[in-house]
Design an enzyme around this catalytic site. Sequence first.
Site, mmCIF file in Angstrom:
data_model
loop_
_atom_site.group_PDB
_atom_site.id
_atom_site.type_symbol
_atom_site.label_atom_id
_atom_site.label_comp_id
_atom_site.label_asym_id
_atom_site.label_seq_id
_atom_site.Cartn_x
_atom_site.Cartn_y
_atom_site.Cartn_z
ATOM 1 N N LYS A 153 0.698 -1.157 -0.018
ATOM 2 C CA LYS A 153 -0.067 -0.079 -0.097
ATOM 3 C C LYS A 153 0.979 1.270 0.174
ATOM 4 O O LYS A 153 1.941 1.088 0.341
ATOM 5 C CB LYS A 153 -0.927 0.029 1.275
ATOM 6 C CG LYS A 153 -0.180 -0.036 2.485
ATOM 7 C CD LYS A 153 0.095 1.258 3.178
ATOM 8 C CE LYS A 153 0.627 1.315 4.796
ATOM 9 N NZ LYS A 153 1.460 1.999 5.286
ATOM 10 N N ASP A 158 -2.010 -2.141 10.474
ATOM 11 C CA ASP A 158 -2.316 -2.207 9.000
ATOM 12 C C ASP A 158 -3.147 -3.322 8.291
ATOM 13 O O ASP A 158 -3.502 -3.301 7.306
ATOM 14 C CB ASP A 158 -1.096 -1.839 8.275
ATOM 15 C CG ASP A 158 -0.648 -0.433 8.555
ATOM 16 O OD1 ASP A 158 -1.321 0.434 8.817
ATOM 17 O OD2 ASP A 158 0.502 -0.294 7.873
HETATM 18 O O1 C5P Z 1 0.228 -2.104 15.011
HETATM 19 P P1 C5P Z 1 1.686 -1.818 14.199
HETATM 20 O O2 C5P Z 1 2.607 -2.830 14.978
HETATM 21 O O3 C5P Z 1 1.930 -1.583 12.745
HETATM 22 O O4 C5P Z 1 2.414 -0.710 14.981
HETATM 23 C C1 C5P Z 1 3.673 -0.458 15.361
HETATM 24 C C2 C5P Z 1 3.875 1.090 16.221
HETATM 25 O O5 C5P Z 1 3.361 2.037 15.535
HETATM 26 C C3 C5P Z 1 2.903 0.577 17.416
HETATM 27 O O6 C5P Z 1 3.635 0.077 18.408
HETATM 28 C C4 C5P Z 1 2.775 2.114 17.921
HETATM 29 O O7 C5P Z 1 3.859 2.548 18.758
HETATM 30 C C5 C5P Z 1 2.731 2.907 16.478
HETATM 31 N N1 C5P Z 1 1.301 3.226 15.818
HETATM 32 C C6 C5P Z 1 0.500 4.166 16.627
HETATM 33 N N2 C5P Z 1 -0.505 4.448 16.099
HETATM 34 C C7 C5P Z 1 -1.314 3.506 14.853
HETATM 35 C C8 C5P Z 1 -0.152 2.666 14.649
HETATM 36 C C9 C5P Z 1 0.793 2.347 15.025
HETATM 37 O O8 C5P Z 1 1.123 4.736 17.456
HETATM 38 N N3 C5P Z 1 -2.292 4.085 14.635
#
Ligand code: C5P
Length: 300
Positions: free
Chosen positions: A20, A145
């Site tokens: 994406k 995501d």
């Molecule tokens: O959920 P994912 O592993 O993709 O996210 C990685 C990090 O990015 C999370 O631990 C968080 O610190 C940050 N994040 C966030 N808000 C989001 C997505 C991700 O703060 N909407």
Amino acid sequence: MSFTPITDAQGFAAFPAPAKLNLFLHITGRRADGYHLLESIFQLIDAHDTIWLRVRQDGQVIHHNPIENVPAESDLTVRAARLLQGHTQQQLGVDIRVEKRLPMGGGMGGGSSDAATVLLALNRLWSLNLSRQALMTLGLQLGADVPFFIFGRNALVEGIGEIMTPIETPAAHFVVLHPPVHVPTPAIFGDPELTRDTPSLKVALLEGRADQVELKNDLEPVAVRKFPQIAECIQWLSQYAPAKMTGSGSCVFAQFIADGAEKNASQNRANAVISCLPKEMTGFVSSTLSQHQLLDFASD
Ligand code: C5P
């Protein structure tokens, strides 16, 4: 028409995990648990990893080519298969091989898309018939995501990444540059200088007034400050078209919208730009997907 995978000599079937791009990404707030509230258009593109899967009768989940320094147990594809197995008390297992092409730490959702493809493909291979919503809820446990890729359509995304409104996006080609850095997503989101109060533009976007508002990536100033290589790529690409970072970086892109009058115009322009790429930079051309190839592997 439903996607039919090719199968190799060992009986593995190949499923695409598309990338994406975030056409823009605004941070509109922060939740009590530290996660950030977003507003973003997520655009599917045809650049992809390939996930090879083969059903096992013995219930085991085995990753045949884990990435160096990532134990198989913590790989998102293995975690996705185990999560689905536990949720459905499934007796079957799966062999997994990942053909990685998408940059890691690139902001293109590669790891999340790999996990989403495992959930979608096993929903079919294990004959589970889980609904799209059920798979999206499971997927959110693996990463913010993941639900988007299971949703499977270009979308205006809100919440922490779980609220989706399908949106029509123009057919386009992209020049994507991959700076040689691996951006740690939590450090970008956690930076004290990140702005977290961009007003919502949802109404303007859904009313088709995207051209009247500024669409940026709020994570970009923070990432650029930490990694000057990202700034260099944005600067180079900006000579040809407006350039922006995707997700928390590191990849940057410029969009070339297809002009109905001139067939192949957007592809030709993107190819012309990439052909000028200095040899110390890495990049490629990719085009929009109107939907995920495995969209009908879950029911609505
Ligand atoms: O959920 P994912 O592993 O993709 O996210 C990685 C990090 O990015 C999370 O631990 C968080 O610190 C940050 N994040 C966030 N808000 C989001 C997505 C991700 O703060 N909407």
